[in-house]
Design a protein around this motif. Structure first.
Motif, PDB file in Angstrom:
ATOM      1  N   PHE A  39       7.640 -12.093  28.653  1.00 28.66           N
ATOM      2  CA  PHE A  39       6.251 -12.088  29.071  1.00 28.66           C
ATOM      3  C   PHE A  39       5.981 -10.752  29.743  1.00 28.66           C
ATOM      4  CE2 PHE A  39       6.779 -16.829  29.184  1.00 28.66           C
ATOM      5  CZ  PHE A  39       5.868 -17.094  28.162  1.00 28.66           C
ATOM      6  N   VAL A  40       4.720 -10.353  29.772  1.00 31.11           N
ATOM      7  CA  VAL A  40       4.320  -9.104  30.429  1.00 31.11           C
ATOM      8  C   VAL A  40       3.163  -9.430  31.373  1.00 31.11           C
ATOM      9  CG1 VAL A  40       3.435  -6.765  30.099  1.00 31.11           C
ATOM     10  CG2 VAL A  40       4.992  -7.765  28.399  1.00 31.11           C
ATOM     11  N   LYS A  41       3.254  -8.926  32.586  1.00 31.43           N
ATOM     12  CA  LYS A  41       2.205  -9.195  33.557  1.00 31.43           C
ATOM     13  C   LYS A  41       1.030  -8.236  33.334  1.00 31.43           C
ATOM     14  CE  LYS A  41       1.323  -9.612  38.523  1.00 31.43           C
ATOM     15  NZ  LYS A  41       1.906  -9.514  39.883  1.00 31.43           N
ATOM     16  N   PRO A  42      -0.139  -8.769  32.986  1.00 37.62           N
ATOM     17  CA  PRO A  42      -1.291  -7.885  32.757  1.00 37.62           C
ATOM     18  C   PRO A  42      -2.061  -7.651  34.044  1.00 37.62           C
ATOM     19  CG  PRO A  42      -1.875 -10.124  32.145  1.00 37.62           C
ATOM     20  CD  PRO A  42      -0.454 -10.173  32.674  1.00 37.62           C
ATOM     21  N   VAL A  43      -2.938  -6.670  34.028  1.00 37.50           N
ATOM     22  CA  VAL A  43      -3.802  -6.414  35.177  1.00 37.50           C
ATOM     23  C   VAL A  43      -4.921  -7.453  35.213  1.00 37.50           C
ATOM     24  CG1 VAL A  43      -5.412  -4.762  36.219  1.00 37.50           C
ATOM     25  CG2 VAL A  43      -3.278  -3.950  35.154  1.00 37.50           C
ATOM     26  N   GLN A  44      -5.476  -7.736  34.056  1.00 39.88           N
ATOM     27  CA  GLN A  44      -6.602  -8.679  33.980  1.00 39.88           C
ATOM     28  C   GLN A  44      -6.105 -10.114  33.795  1.00 39.88           C
ATOM     29  OE1 GLN A  44      -8.521  -8.531  29.780  1.00 39.88           O
ATOM     30  NE2 GLN A  44      -7.562  -6.497  30.001  1.00 39.88           N
ATOM     31  N   ASP A  45      -6.993 -11.079  34.070  1.00 40.42           N
ATOM     32  CA  ASP A  45      -6.658 -12.481  33.840  1.00 40.42           C
ATOM     33  C   ASP A  45      -6.664 -12.772  32.333  1.00 40.42           C
ATOM     34  OD1 ASP A  45      -6.339 -13.115  36.471  1.00 40.42           O
ATOM     35  OD2 ASP A  45      -8.379 -13.898  36.740  1.00 40.42           O
ATOM     36  N   ILE A  46      -5.873 -13.770  31.951  1.00 44.21           N
ATOM     37  CA  ILE A  46      -5.824 -14.183  30.543  1.00 44.21           C
ATOM     38  C   ILE A  46      -7.046 -15.060  30.259  1.00 44.21           C
ATOM     39  CG2 ILE A  46      -4.530 -15.473  28.807  1.00 44.21           C
ATOM     40  CD1 ILE A  46      -1.982 -14.826  30.429  1.00 44.21           C
ATOM     41  N   PRO A  47      -7.871 -14.698  29.280  1.00 46.25           N
ATOM     42  CA  PRO A  47      -9.055 -15.525  28.970  1.00 46.25           C
ATOM     43  C   PRO A  47      -8.647 -16.942  28.555  1.00 46.25           C
ATOM     44  CG  PRO A  47      -9.180 -13.386  27.883  1.00 46.25           C
ATOM     45  CD  PRO A  47      -7.793 -13.501  28.424  1.00 46.25           C
ATOM     46  N   GLU A  48      -9.518 -17.897  28.863  1.00 46.89           N
ATOM     47  CA  GLU A  48      -9.255 -19.303  28.548  1.00 46.89           C
ATOM     48  C   GLU A  48      -9.008 -19.489  27.048  1.00 46.89           C
ATOM     49  OE1 GLU A  48      -8.548 -23.238  28.858  1.00 46.89           O
ATOM     50  OE2 GLU A  48      -8.741 -21.814  30.518  1.00 46.89           O
ATOM     51  N   LEU A  53      -5.233 -20.754  22.590  1.00 42.39           N
ATOM     52  CA  LEU A  53      -4.600 -20.346  21.332  1.00 42.39           C
ATOM     53  C   LEU A  53      -3.082 -20.237  21.470  1.00 42.39           C
ATOM     54  CD1 LEU A  53      -5.036 -19.240  18.384  1.00 42.39           C
ATOM     55  CD2 LEU A  53      -5.061 -16.958  19.412  1.00 42.39           C
ATOM     56  N   THR A  54      -2.614 -19.622  22.559  1.00 40.89           N
ATOM     57  CA  THR A  54      -1.184 -19.284  22.696  1.00 40.89           C
ATOM     58  C   THR A  54      -0.401 -20.239  23.594  1.00 40.89           C
ATOM     59  OG1 THR A  54      -1.572 -17.852  24.615  1.00 40.89           O
ATOM     60  CG2 THR A  54      -1.759 -16.835  22.425  1.00 40.89           C
ATOM     61  N   GLY A  55      -1.108 -20.916  24.485  1.00 39.89           N
ATOM     62  CA  GLY A  55      -0.414 -21.739  25.477  1.00 39.89           C
ATOM     63  C   GLY A  55       0.087 -20.936  26.661  1.00 39.89           C
ATOM     64  N   ILE A  56      -0.204 -19.626  26.699  1.00 41.65           N
ATOM     65  CA  ILE A  56       0.256 -18.752  27.795  1.00 41.65           C
ATOM     66  C   ILE A  56      -0.792 -18.747  28.903  1.00 41.65           C
ATOM     67  CG2 ILE A  56       0.965 -16.410  28.422  1.00 41.65           C
ATOM     68  CD1 ILE A  56       1.735 -15.978  25.463  1.00 41.65           C
ATOM     69  N   THR A  57      -0.372 -19.115  30.112  1.00 40.77           N
ATOM     70  CA  THR A  57      -1.288 -19.187  31.259  1.00 40.77           C
ATOM     71  C   THR A  57      -1.043 -18.028  32.232  1.00 40.77           C
ATOM     72  OG1 THR A  57       0.259 -20.503  32.569  1.00 40.77           O
ATOM     73  CG2 THR A  57      -1.239 -21.715  31.098  1.00 40.77           C
ATOM     74  N   ASN A  58      -1.953 -17.832  33.144  1.00 33.61           N
ATOM     75  CA  ASN A  58      -1.801 -16.800  34.173  1.00 33.61           C
ATOM     76  C   ASN A  58      -0.547 -17.055  35.020  1.00 33.61           C
ATOM     77  OD1 ASN A  58      -4.119 -15.013  33.840  1.00 33.61           O
ATOM     78  ND2 ASN A  58      -5.349 -16.815  34.329  1.00 33.61           N
ATOM     79  N   GLU A  59      -0.241 -18.339  35.271  1.00 34.33           N
ATOM     80  CA  GLU A  59       0.928 -18.685  36.066  1.00 34.33           C
ATOM     81  C   GLU A  59       2.223 -18.254  35.374  1.00 34.33           C
ATOM     82  OE1 GLU A  59      -2.495 -20.540  37.388  1.00 34.33           O
ATOM     83  OE2 GLU A  59      -1.601 -20.838  35.385  1.00 34.33           O
ATOM     84  N   MET A  60       2.254 -18.357  34.032  1.00 36.48           N
ATOM     85  CA  MET A  60       3.474 -18.030  33.278  1.00 36.48           C
ATOM     86  C   MET A  60       3.810 -16.540  33.337  1.00 36.48           C
ATOM     87  SD  MET A  60       2.711 -20.549  30.023  1.00 36.48           S
ATOM     88  CE  MET A  60       4.113 -20.127  29.030  1.00 36.48           C
ATOM     89  N   VAL A  61       2.799 -15.684  33.504  1.00 37.96           N
ATOM     90  CA  VAL A  61       3.049 -14.234  33.512  1.00 37.96           C
ATOM     91  C   VAL A  61       3.060 -13.658  34.935  1.00 37.96           C
ATOM     92  CG1 VAL A  61       2.056 -13.945  31.203  1.00 37.96           C
ATOM     93  CG2 VAL A  61       0.584 -13.669  33.204  1.00 37.96           C
TER      94      VAL A  61
END
Length: 957
Positions: A39-48, A53-61
């Motif tokens: 996983f890679v931590k982005p600067v912006q929040d992951i859109p809903e 689509l991916t199952g990847i949440t803000n908590e996971m990164v």
């Protein structure tokens, strides 16, 4: 060779979006050797939407490495590797931006896209979507849209491609290298990759020839042979003895084989009709096994009496189903060998002469799409036994190219062609001539009739499957259909800007031929080019005039119905601009006649005096365009002549304006033609379908095909065979009696709002597994967005025909691949869609499938029936809708173990005098009508039987 197969999950597809997951699978020495994911931590929040689509949440990164750290771990995998990805431009773009952002040098190595490689090497794949590819190759792909899973699935797909490259003939690799030798940067690495394979073969000394090679092409077939003498085949004199023997063979083949009573009845009815030379109408309910019901008696009669039997289907799909499923089964159990041949319309087959010329001269645009098409055709040529375009998935652009290499009568050299003994069309015809049973389609049946029976082998006994479509198909083929591009494409084939086309090509060849008259012929061809430009200008003027006068006023309304607009013309009630339109048509007639005269004279002279295969080949291609121009000229004159026994109309998609215009001419009544051309001259014709009766009788279909009340029961026998499925126990039909009513557009807003609310409630109970059948594209589109919004908090996906895709097969595959789905479909989903099992458990019929009363054909038939003192609504409109309704209902239960519910949101089935005809035509399901609120509870009870709900519902049946 080292491959780094990469996949990125991102916050979106824009330049400002970020990578949130990296997946990398390493392939070395043709096997997976290592994997990396993070996983890679982005600067912006992951859109809903991305999370869904991916199952990847803000908590996971949250605790994941930042981009710079993740790249440091990824870069060693990329060193000295070929970058590979599925839709490589997307992943490469993100990689290059990430490298630049973190201060690393750009990736400079070769880049391969598995989408392109798969398309070329596996032309039979119906979809290149990664999940579809994984399914086709039986690759485990448990977590689609997760980078590690996607990268691994892509790597496995690449390994299949490597295996395929390993198996290709050296000659085919050379052909691919020649095709990819084009100035397209995006395909430069593909050319490099193919050349690497060629070098490897040369180093290994593996330069073996393919099994069948001809004129430097690898083929899968050898020459076809003329009919050989068949060994005498003995069958029992008595059909009963033959059938008993066949049943015993079936019992040996299938441990749990049980005879179906309806199928046994059908088998005996068909053989009886053949032997007594009478016509038969047999409705065989779903699950009867009607294909075997007519194939078994057909084979017996054909072999026993040495008389060919023709079987005609409405769809190519059913032709293929009979070829791939039923014929192999019968081959296993028949006591004697037999031949069954499939024959389709000529344009379905590849013309090898045209294809060779196109490839050798690189007569295609140096665009990526065209090059990939040429490459996949080269691969397919080494695999196909039939040359049938049904085997290969070309896409819209590919279909344009196919039309330039498909077989046609007007440009065929026949026995003078060097490819004649390899020709796929003549091979299919030869097989049909040798066969006991010929499996064709309604379109070719009528084309054969128009061609004075020169296409199909002679027959006296005919099976018409999907017979509910027979009359409509007859109307289309006994009428005319002229598109804007019918003539335009023929003219572009001859000449287009840049001095490209067959006429400039022929001129060039003649100038270098050394023939004395070459200059004279080239002058004539130059004149023809000038006349073709004049003709195109008049053709454009004609179509622009019609569109401007009749379609522009309809644009706003048409956009609400998918962009389609229709206008009917009536003799004696023509628009005021008609005289000026006739003047333009006269110009078309004059220009086309002058062009044809000039061209034909020059072509005839060259043909008689020049003995050169390449020149003769181009002449033959030009001749095909000549015939097309002649046809367009005559059809447009016929359209403007306005005969009273025909219906005339135009259609257009307003998004594409005058270039989408189509002109249609159809006989109002074809029943007398069917009687005259088929039923009066053939000894026995069997009409069969799952939906032929209305109100438990066959009066409607008899009238439609010319077997009306004047045909005695001695000449025509009718049989209605019930489905073996237990509809009473397995199907519940619910009608919400208090649902809003619709009259035209009045009340539509309230109706649609209530429909969306009800569908959402039902979908949550059924967890998707729902097919919703509409009669209006506008209503489908209105429901699609709002229903999606109502279900956004669930895992149920909503798919819409014409919204998510226009491809029925693709939508059906998406629907079956993901259990929790709701599929909204219009016209083409009412029949021919087969979704067995729990994938489909709830069928919704939104409105009764009446044809719009103002459709030109429906309107003209109504006028015609009124003149005959008949009731158009009850004698035509209702029966037609009932058969459509039965087809739609039939989508739910496809096997004996299927179970489900049907919701009808059209209260006319219980409120009107004609509604009973719809319900009475169903195969005996349990039927209930109740309030809309109680209906929701009834659906819940049906799917969750452990939870009982008190119902106060009126029950029927």
């Amino acid at each position: 060779m080292k491959y780094a197969v990469i996949d990125f999950e991102t916050t979106g597809s824009g330049h400002q979006d970020e990578i949130i997951q990296i997946g990398c699978t390493l392939i070395e020495h043709d096997r997976i050797t290592d994997q990396y994911s993070s996983f890679v931590k982005p600067v912006q929040d992951i859109p809903e939407m991305i999370t869904q689509l991916t199952g990847i949440t803000n908590e996971m990164v949250q605790e994941a490495p930042v981009l710079d750290e993740a790249l440091r771990e990824l870069l060693p995998y990329l060193e000295g590797a070929v970058f590979v990805a599925h839709h490589a431009a997307f992943d490469l773009g993100f990689l290059q931006r990430a490298l630049d952002e973190c201060g690393y040098a750009a990736f400079q190595g070769p880049v391969l896209d598995t989408v392109d490689i798969l398309r070329v090497l596996f032309p039979e794949l119906p979809s290149l979507q990664l999940s579809m590819v994984s399914g086709a190759f039986e690759i485990d792909h448990e977590r689609p849209h997760q980078a590690d899973s996607d990268a691994e699935a892509t790597a496995e797909a690449l390994l299949r491609c490597i295996d395929k490259m390993e198996s290709l003939p050296y000659l085919t690799l050379q052909r691919l290298s020649h095709i990819f030798d084009a100035p397209r940067a995006s395909l430069h690495d593909m050319k490099w990759w193919i050349d690497e394979w060629i070098v490897q073969r040369e180093v290994q000394g593996r330069l073996e020839e393919p099994v069948h090679a001809y004129r430097q092409w690898a083929l899968a077939v050898d020459d076809w042979k003329d009919a050989a003498e068949l060994e005498e085949r003995e069958l029992p004199e008595d059909f009963e003895a033959f059938y008993t023997e066949l049943v015993e063979a079936l019992k040996l083949k299938f441990d749990r084989y049980e005879e179906r009573e309806a199928q046994v009845t059908m088998i005996h009815e068909v053989i009886d009709a053949f032997e007594k030379q009478k016509h038969l109408i047999v409705e065989a309910g779903t699950g009867t096994g009607k294909s075997l019901g007519y194939l078994i008696p057909s084979l017996y009669y054909s072999i026993k009496h040495e008389q060919k039997i023709t079987i005609s289907t409405h769809t190519i799909n059913l032709q293929e189903q009979i070829r791939q499923r039923d014929v192999p089964l019968l081959n296993d159990i028949m006591p004697v060998p037999f031949e069954a041949a499939v024959l389709k319309g000529r344009s379905h087959y590849l013309c090898l002469r045209k294809f060779e010329h196109k490839m050798n001269s690189k007569d295609y645009d140096a665009q990526k799409e065209q090059i990939l098409w040429a490459a996949q055709m080269a691969i397919w040529l080494g695999e196909t036994q039939t040359g049938d375009e049904e085997e290969i998935h070309l896409g819209p652009k590919g279909m344009e190219s196919w039309r330039t290499v498909s077989s046609d009568a007007d440009s065929c050299l026949n026995r003078a062609c060097p490819w004649f003994r390899k020709c796929f069309y003549h091979r299919a015809r030869n097989q049909a001539n040798q066969a006991d049973v010929v499996i064709t389609n309604h379109s070719l049946l009528f084309t054969d009739q128009k061609a004075d029976h020169r296409l199909l082998p002679a027959y006296q006994r005919l099976i018409i499957d999907e017979a509910h479509q027979f009359e409509e198909t007859a109307g289309r083929h006994l009428g005319t259909e002229t598109h804007y591009f019918t003539l335009t494409n023929a003219l572009l084939w001859l000449h287009k800007e840049g001095n490209i086309g067959k006429l400039p090509q022929l001129s060039e060849m003649l100038m270098h031929s050394g023939y004395e008259k070459a200059e004279k012929w080239v002058d004539a061809l130059d004149q023809a080019i000038h006349k073709s430009i004049q003709l195109q200008q008049s053709w454009d003027e004609f179509f622009e005039k019609v569109y401007g006068e009749d379609m522009v006023p309809l644009e706003a309304t048409a956009m609400q119905e998918g962009g389609q607009a229709v206008v009917r013309y009536k003799p004696g009630e023509l628009p005021a601009y008609w005289p000026s339109l006739k003047e333009i048509e006269e110009n078309i007639h004059v220009h086309s006649s002058e062009l044809l005269k000039t061209l034909q004279k020059a072509l005839d002279e060259v043909k008689d005096e020049v003995d050169d295969y390449d020149i003769q080949s181009v002449l033959t291609d030009i001749q095909g365009s000549v015939k097309d121009i002649e046809r367009c000229r005559d059809e447009m004159r016929l359209f403007l002549s306005m005969k009273k026994d025909h219906v005339y109309w135009i259609e257009a998609n307003v998004s594409f304006r005058h270039k989408s215009l189509q002109f249609f001419t159809v006989p109002i009544d074809v029943s007398y033609l069917l009687k005259e051309k088929f039923f009066d001259v053939k000894e026995s014709i069997v009409l069969t379908s799952a939906t032929l009766s209305v109100n438990r009788n066959f009066a409607y279909i008899r009238e439609q095909v010319g077997l009306g009340s004047e045909a005695s029961s001695e000449d025509v026998h009718t049989v209605q065979l019930s489905s073996p499925f237990n509809y009473r126990e397995n199907v519940l039909v619910c009608i919400p009696r208090d649902f809003p009513k619709l009259k035209g557009r009045i009340g539509e807003k309230e109706y649609v709002e209530e429909l969306i609310r009800s569908l959402a409630e039902v979908a949550k109970i059924t967890q998707g597994r729902m097919l919703v059948l509409f009669t209006s594209y506008r209503m489908l589109r209105d429901v699609h967005g709002a229903l999606k919004e109502q279900l956004q908090d669930t895992s149920i996906q909503v798919l819409g025909q014409g919204v998510d895709s226009n491809n029925r097969s693709k939508l059906t595959k998406w629907f079956t691949d993901r259990a929790q789905s709701v599929l909204l479909g219009t016209s083409s989903f009412w029949e021919g869609v087969d979704i067995p099992g729990e994938a489909l458990s709830c069928l919704v019929i939104v409105r009764l499938p009446f044809q719009p009363p103002n459709h030109p054909v429906a309107e003209a038939k109504a006028e015609y029936l009124k003149q005959k003192n008949k009731n158009p609504f009850m004698d035509y409109t209702v029966p037609q809708a009932v058969i459509r309704f039965k087809q739609g209902f039939g989508r739910l239960i496809r096997t004996s173990s299927d179970r489900g519910i049907v919701l009808i949101y059209d209260t006319r089935v219980i409120d009107t005098y004609y509604g009973k005809h719809f319900l009475y035509s169903l195969p005996g399901p349990k039927m209930e009508h109740m309030s809309k609120q109680l209906m929701i509870e009834r659906v819940r009870e049906w799917f969750e039987p452990s939870q009982a709900y008190p119902l106060e519902a009126q029950k029927k049946g």
